[in-house]
Design a protein around this motif. Structure first.
Motif, mmCIF file in Angstrom:
data_model
loop_
_atom_site.group_PDB
_atom_site.id
_atom_site.type_symbol
_atom_site.label_atom_id
_atom_site.label_comp_id
_atom_site.label_asym_id
_atom_site.label_seq_id
_atom_site.Cartn_x
_atom_site.Cartn_y
_atom_site.Cartn_z
ATOM 1 N N THR A 85 0.831 -1.199 0.000
ATOM 2 C CA THR A 85 0.000 0.000 0.000
ATOM 3 C C THR A 85 0.867 1.251 0.000
ATOM 4 O O THR A 85 0.621 2.205 -0.750
ATOM 5 C CB THR A 85 -0.917 0.011 1.236
ATOM 6 N N ARG A 88 2.599 1.606 -3.440
ATOM 7 C CA ARG A 88 1.691 2.099 -4.485
ATOM 8 C C ARG A 88 1.495 3.611 -4.346
ATOM 9 O O ARG A 88 1.523 4.338 -5.343
ATOM 10 C CB ARG A 88 0.341 1.388 -4.426
ATOM 11 N N ARG A 89 1.324 4.061 -3.120
ATOM 12 C CA ARG A 89 1.132 5.499 -2.886
ATOM 13 C C ARG A 89 2.371 6.280 -3.324
ATOM 14 O O ARG A 89 2.261 7.339 -3.957
ATOM 15 C CB ARG A 89 0.823 5.727 -1.406
ATOM 16 N N GLU A 92 2.535 6.359 -7.180
ATOM 17 C CA GLU A 92 1.577 7.307 -7.738
ATOM 18 C C GLU A 92 2.030 8.743 -7.520
ATOM 19 O O GLU A 92 1.843 9.602 -8.382
ATOM 20 C CB GLU A 92 0.196 7.068 -7.131
ATOM 21 N N THR A 98 -2.908 6.862 -11.293
ATOM 22 C CA THR A 98 -3.759 6.232 -10.285
ATOM 23 C C THR A 98 -4.566 5.113 -10.929
ATOM 24 O O THR A 98 -5.143 5.272 -12.003
ATOM 25 C CB THR A 98 -4.712 7.265 -9.669
ATOM 26 N N GLY A 99 -4.577 3.966 -10.282
ATOM 27 C CA GLY A 99 -5.313 2.815 -10.795
ATOM 28 C C GLY A 99 -4.484 1.872 -11.630
ATOM 29 O O GLY A 99 -4.931 0.756 -11.926
ATOM 30 N N GLN A 100 -3.275 2.264 -12.004
ATOM 31 C CA GLN A 100 -2.445 1.389 -12.833
ATOM 32 C C GLN A 100 -1.787 0.288 -12.013
ATOM 33 O O GLN A 100 -1.537 -0.808 -12.514
ATOM 34 C CB GLN A 100 -1.358 2.195 -13.549
ATOM 35 N N LEU A 102 -1.531 -2.594 -9.316
ATOM 36 C CA LEU A 102 -2.258 -3.578 -8.524
ATOM 37 C C LEU A 102 -1.508 -3.806 -7.221
ATOM 38 O O LEU A 102 -0.279 -3.715 -7.174
ATOM 39 C CB LEU A 102 -2.374 -4.904 -9.292
ATOM 40 N N CYS A 103 -2.237 -4.127 -6.166
ATOM 41 C CA CYS A 103 -1.652 -4.229 -4.833
ATOM 42 C C CYS A 103 -1.867 -5.632 -4.264
ATOM 43 O O CYS A 103 -2.991 -6.125 -4.230
ATOM 44 C CB CYS A 103 -2.331 -3.210 -3.919
ATOM 45 N N GLN A 124 -6.771 -11.693 -12.814
ATOM 46 C CA GLN A 124 -7.103 -10.673 -13.827
ATOM 47 C C GLN A 124 -7.529 -11.307 -15.150
ATOM 48 O O GLN A 124 -7.950 -10.611 -16.069
ATOM 49 C CB GLN A 124 -5.903 -9.752 -14.069
#
Length: 227
Positions: A85, A88-89, A92, A98-100, A102-103, A124
């Motif tokens: 998490t 990812r932050r 970004e 944003t949204g690209q 996956l976590c 996916q």
């Protein structure tokens, strides 16, 4: 967890010279393909891995970008949000849309990073399997990350990558030199023992690396050495 500094081995020129032998062994220099199916950014305590992952994701076209990690040896002590998490932050904030990303937030070691990411990608329902991938990690963990990926997700053409930092540049206020050395010593042991356990593919260990490892163990850099 804080440790009594009076009982810790000193870091001097000899220790740094031995540590650089391990660093050179682990810090693989592989060519990154122009295009891949997956960029897997393995979570850790070092935010520079996420920053490098963002740089790679913006430069190298990829079908999937994944941050992977819950809490590992260091972040379990620190607490807070899962490694994936946080990464990812960070990615970004460094320009990855944003949204690209996956976590995967449940893994606690490199083997699970690979296994759980494999499962996440399968969910996916990709139109074709992952054939080429990059695993992004700390410089001194690139060899073990590659060996693990080759074992845990065979059939993929893996390369490992990480921040372009020298041994002298790597230590910082957030990433203490002592902890870096202790982790490298532990990872050197795991190159041998984890291959024997079937967790990763076999890697040759030169005699100079074995000697440096044993010298550092004898000097007391054993925090992450398994008994």
């Amino acid at each position: 967890m804080n440790r009594d500094s009076s009982h810790l081995p000193a870091i001097d020129a000899t220790v740094r010279a031995l540590s650089k032998v391990l660093w050179s062994y682990h810090n693989l220099d592989q060519e990154i393909p122009e295009r891949v199916d997956l960029i897997l950014v393995a979570g850790s305590h070092d935010d520079r891995v996420a920053q490098y992952g963002a740089e790679l994701a913006l430069k190298v076209p990829s079908r999937f970008v994944v941050t992977s990690g819950g809490f590992g040896k260091i972040t379990a002590e620190i607490g807070g949000e899962p490694e994936a998490t946080r990464f990812r932050r960070i990615m970004e904030s460094h320009g990855v849309p944003t949204g690209q990303v996956l976590c995967e937030e449940n893994s606690s070691n490199m083997g699970e990073n690979i296994q759980f990411t494999h499962r996440l990608i399968d969910e996916q329902k990709p139109t074709s399997p992952v054939a080429r991938a990059v695993v992004v990690t700390k410089p001194y963990m690139k060899r073990r990350a590659l060996a693990t990926a080759l074992k845990q997700w065979p059939g993929v053409d893996w390369v490992s990558a990480g921040p372009d930092l020298s041994f002298e540049e790597y230590a910082s206020a957030d990433v203490p030199e002592r902890r870096m050395i202790e982790l490298m010593v532990g990872d050197t042991q795991r190159i041998d023992t984890y291959a024997a356990k079937g967790f990763q593919v076999h890697q040759e260990i030169p005699s100079a690396v074995t000697h440096a490892f044993q010298q550092l163990v004898d000097l007391g850099f054993t925090r992450f050495v398994e008994r």
